[in-house]
Design an enzyme around this catalytic site. Structure first.
Site, PDB file in Angstrom:
ATOM      1  N   HIS A 179      -5.642  -5.627  -3.074  1.00 26.96           N
ATOM      2  CA  HIS A 179      -6.506  -5.562  -1.966  1.00 26.96           C
ATOM      3  C   HIS A 179      -6.618  -7.139  -1.425  1.00 26.96           C
ATOM      4  O   HIS A 179      -7.503  -7.609  -0.543  1.00 26.96           O
ATOM      5  CB  HIS A 179      -7.670  -5.304  -2.286  1.00 26.96           C
ATOM      6  CG  HIS A 179      -7.769  -3.661  -2.552  1.00 26.96           C
ATOM      7  ND1 HIS A 179      -8.761  -2.917  -2.977  1.00 26.96           N
ATOM      8  CD2 HIS A 179      -6.825  -2.602  -1.954  1.00 26.96           C
ATOM      9  CE1 HIS A 179      -8.480  -1.509  -2.693  1.00 26.96           C
ATOM     10  NE2 HIS A 179      -7.260  -1.578  -2.375  1.00 26.96           N
ATOM     11  N   ASN A 207      -3.236   8.841   4.252  1.00 24.33           N
ATOM     12  CA  ASN A 207      -2.110   7.974   4.629  1.00 24.33           C
ATOM     13  C   ASN A 207      -1.809   8.003   6.138  1.00 24.33           C
ATOM     14  O   ASN A 207      -0.766   7.429   6.492  1.00 24.33           O
ATOM     15  CB  ASN A 207      -0.871   8.778   4.178  1.00 24.33           C
ATOM     16  CG  ASN A 207      -0.740   8.609   2.587  1.00 24.33           C
ATOM     17  OD1 ASN A 207      -1.177   7.571   2.061  1.00 24.33           O
ATOM     18  ND2 ASN A 207       0.073   9.494   1.937  1.00 24.33           N
ATOM     19  N   ARG A 216       0.654  -1.292   0.057  1.00 24.67           N
ATOM     20  CA  ARG A 216       0.159  -0.138  -0.146  1.00 24.67           C
ATOM     21  C   ARG A 216       0.852   1.390   0.053  1.00 24.67           C
ATOM     22  O   ARG A 216       0.634   2.111  -0.616  1.00 24.67           O
ATOM     23  CB  ARG A 216      -0.956  -0.152   1.211  1.00 24.67           C
ATOM     24  CG  ARG A 216      -1.790   1.129   1.278  1.00 24.67           C
ATOM     25  CD  ARG A 216      -3.020   0.750   2.383  1.00 24.67           C
ATOM     26  NE  ARG A 216      -3.742   2.079   2.358  1.00 24.67           N
ATOM     27  CZ  ARG A 216      -4.081   2.817   3.608  1.00 24.67           C
ATOM     28  NH1 ARG A 216      -3.271   2.646   4.649  1.00 24.67           N
ATOM     29  NH2 ARG A 216      -4.770   3.951   3.707  1.00 24.67           N
ATOM     30  N   GLU A 232       3.249  14.099   3.028  1.00 23.30           N
ATOM     31  CA  GLU A 232       2.154  13.223   2.575  1.00 23.30           C
ATOM     32  C   GLU A 232       1.755  12.161   3.542  1.00 23.30           C
ATOM     33  O   GLU A 232       0.684  11.710   3.638  1.00 23.30           O
ATOM     34  CB  GLU A 232       3.016  12.399   1.462  1.00 23.30           C
ATOM     35  CG  GLU A 232       2.939  12.987   0.027  1.00 23.30           C
ATOM     36  CD  GLU A 232       3.687  12.427  -1.109  1.00 23.30           C
ATOM     37  OE1 GLU A 232       3.478  11.007  -1.237  1.00 23.30           O
ATOM     38  OE2 GLU A 232       4.386  13.028  -1.972  1.00 23.30           O
ATOM     39  N   ASP A 283       8.711   8.218  -6.072  1.00 24.72           N
ATOM     40  CA  ASP A 283      10.017   9.042  -5.746  1.00 24.72           C
ATOM     41  C   ASP A 283      10.335   8.973  -4.274  1.00 24.72           C
ATOM     42  O   ASP A 283      11.104   9.573  -3.734  1.00 24.72           O
ATOM     43  CB  ASP A 283      10.128  10.357  -6.099  1.00 24.72           C
ATOM     44  CG  ASP A 283       8.854  11.134  -5.453  1.00 24.72           C
ATOM     45  OD1 ASP A 283       8.028  10.618  -4.753  1.00 24.72           O
ATOM     46  OD2 ASP A 283       8.799  12.397  -5.258  1.00 24.72           O
ATOM     47  N   HIS A 312       0.802   4.452  -2.680  1.00 26.34           N
ATOM     48  CA  HIS A 312       0.495   5.760  -2.501  1.00 26.34           C
ATOM     49  C   HIS A 312       1.732   6.534  -2.822  1.00 26.34           C
ATOM     50  O   HIS A 312       1.517   7.765  -2.883  1.00 26.34           O
ATOM     51  CB  HIS A 312       0.222   5.850  -0.884  1.00 26.34           C
ATOM     52  CG  HIS A 312      -1.191   5.310  -0.583  1.00 26.34           C
ATOM     53  ND1 HIS A 312      -1.682   5.963   0.422  1.00 26.34           N
ATOM     54  CD2 HIS A 312      -2.065   4.124  -0.906  1.00 26.34           C
ATOM     55  CE1 HIS A 312      -3.081   5.258   0.571  1.00 26.34           C
ATOM     56  NE2 HIS A 312      -3.242   4.250  -0.395  1.00 26.34           N
ATOM     57  N   ASP A 313       2.911   5.928  -2.807  1.00 23.55           N
ATOM     58  CA  ASP A 313       4.184   6.710  -3.084  1.00 23.55           C
ATOM     59  C   ASP A 313       3.978   6.943  -4.637  1.00 23.55           C
ATOM     60  O   ASP A 313       4.088   8.311  -5.161  1.00 23.55           O
ATOM     61  CB  ASP A 313       5.360   5.999  -2.999  1.00 23.55           C
ATOM     62  CG  ASP A 313       6.703   6.653  -3.103  1.00 23.55           C
ATOM     63  OD1 ASP A 313       6.555   8.118  -3.081  1.00 23.55           O
ATOM     64  OD2 ASP A 313       7.584   5.975  -3.599  1.00 23.55           O
ATOM     65  N   SER A 342       8.539  10.156  -1.819  1.00 24.18           N
ATOM     66  CA  SER A 342       8.276  11.351  -1.173  1.00 24.18           C
ATOM     67  C   SER A 342       7.256  10.771  -0.026  1.00 24.18           C
ATOM     68  O   SER A 342       7.066  11.378   0.862  1.00 24.18           O
ATOM     69  CB  SER A 342       7.281  12.183  -2.197  1.00 24.18           C
ATOM     70  OG  SER A 342       6.216  11.429  -2.876  1.00 24.18           O
TER      71      SER A 342
END
Length: 322
Positions: A194, A97, A65, A91, A77, A69-70, A79
């Site tokens: 999922h 998150n 996950r 983030e 990257d 999300h990155d 982040s």
């Protein structure tokens, strides 16, 4: 004539440069990127992930996950790994998150890799490799991860609004994926992630309480399954950590998610939306029938998604820019 020729050759040269630039983008990532500079990087990261899994079976779902999300914000990257600072909320502290966890696994992997090859392996690559290991060590497929990502220097909580949400319909999902160069095939295949993990009640309350004016519960939910979700997540006084597994084998990477989806036993509205359109439902049925077909499609789409890159440096500490 000379002027015309000069213009022509300038244009041609410009097109050649553009082509080379595009080629460099395509070739920026390579499966053997660290073969000379850090040949033990992958095995080191795998060992760290394996050890973390033994202590906490939730780690694979968390890492997969985290990688999704990155990649969906500013590309893959790293982040999502950056900590908030006094003047910037990062983030990882954005609403979607807050429930991300297992950042320590990436920290441990980075520390181990830095001891072998200082200033060489990016945090973004470590996360991409850890996500692959999470899938493989949970019984899923393995694949060569293209490497060579650089770490980003910008991380803003406000940008997490761009993440596809659990209440999205098929049109919203398609748009979100298309903005990142991902197709409907990628959407259905990557949703199979999922098969691992757990969701808190807040992400699916919309389906079991006050769904519509005349229907309290989403009618696409199988009735006994919906009743069980309501027991776990009552309308009032829901326990803080209450929720449900995303499928019936939450620590095994398999195609059970798709089988349950066809039975009306999916957790999120976004999952259910995959069967509301003919071509996406066809893929759901295909993956429900064949674990091999799902794994093949998942690997292809993971490589495609994880190749979206936008960083500039190799961080020394994954939580802080250099």
């Amino acid at each position: 004539m000379a002027a015309k020729n000069t213009t022509f050759f300038s244009l041609l040269f410009g097109l050649i440069l553009l082509g080379v630039s595009h080629l460099n983008q395509i070739n920026a990532l390579s499966s053997n990127y660290y073969d000379q500079t850090c040949p033990q990087a992958e095995s080191t990261i795998t060992s760290v992930v394996k050890k973390a899994m033994l202590n906490d079976r939730r780690v694979p779902a968390a890492l997969l996950r985290m990688h999704f999300h990155d990649c969906f914000i500013r590309g893959c990257d790293g982040s999502v790994l950056l900590n908030s600072t006094g003047n910037n909320k990062a983030e990882k502290d954005g609403p979607p998150n807050i429930s991300l966890h297992a950042f320590y696994v990436i920290d441990h992997a980075k520390k181990a890799v830095e001891a072998l090859c200082p200033k060489t392996v990016s945090c973004a690559d470590i996360l991409a490799l850890a996500a692959r290991d999470a899938v493989t060590l949970s019984g899923g497929p393995t694949w060569d991860v293209p490497k060579g990502r650089k770490d980003g220097r910008v991380s803003k909580a406000t940008e997490t609004r761009q993440l596809p949400g659990p209440t999205f319909n098929i049109s919203q999902l398609q748009q979100s994926f298309a903005q990142r160069g991902l197709s409907i095939d990628d959407l259905v295949a990557l949703s199979g992630g999922h098969t691992l993990g757990f969701s808190h009640c807040s992400s699916f309350q919309n389906r079991i309480h006050n769904f519509a004016v005349k229907q309290s519960v989403d009618p696409t939910l199988q009735s006994s399954f919906a009743a069980n979700l309501k027991r776990v997540c009552p309308a009032q006084n829901t326990p803080k950590n209450a929720g449900a597994n995303l499928d019936s084998t939450p620590t095994t990477f398999d195609n059970r998610y798709y089988k349950l989806l066809l039975q009306g036993k999916s957790i999120f509205s976004s999952d259910q939306s995959l069967v509301t359109m003919a071509n996406s439902k066809t893929l759901v049925s295909k993956f429900a029938r064949s674990k091999q077909e799902f794994e093949k499609a998942f690997v292809k789409s993971m490589i495609k998604m994880s190749s979206i890159n936008g960083g500039q440096e190799v961080r020394l500490d994954c939580r802080v820019v250099n």
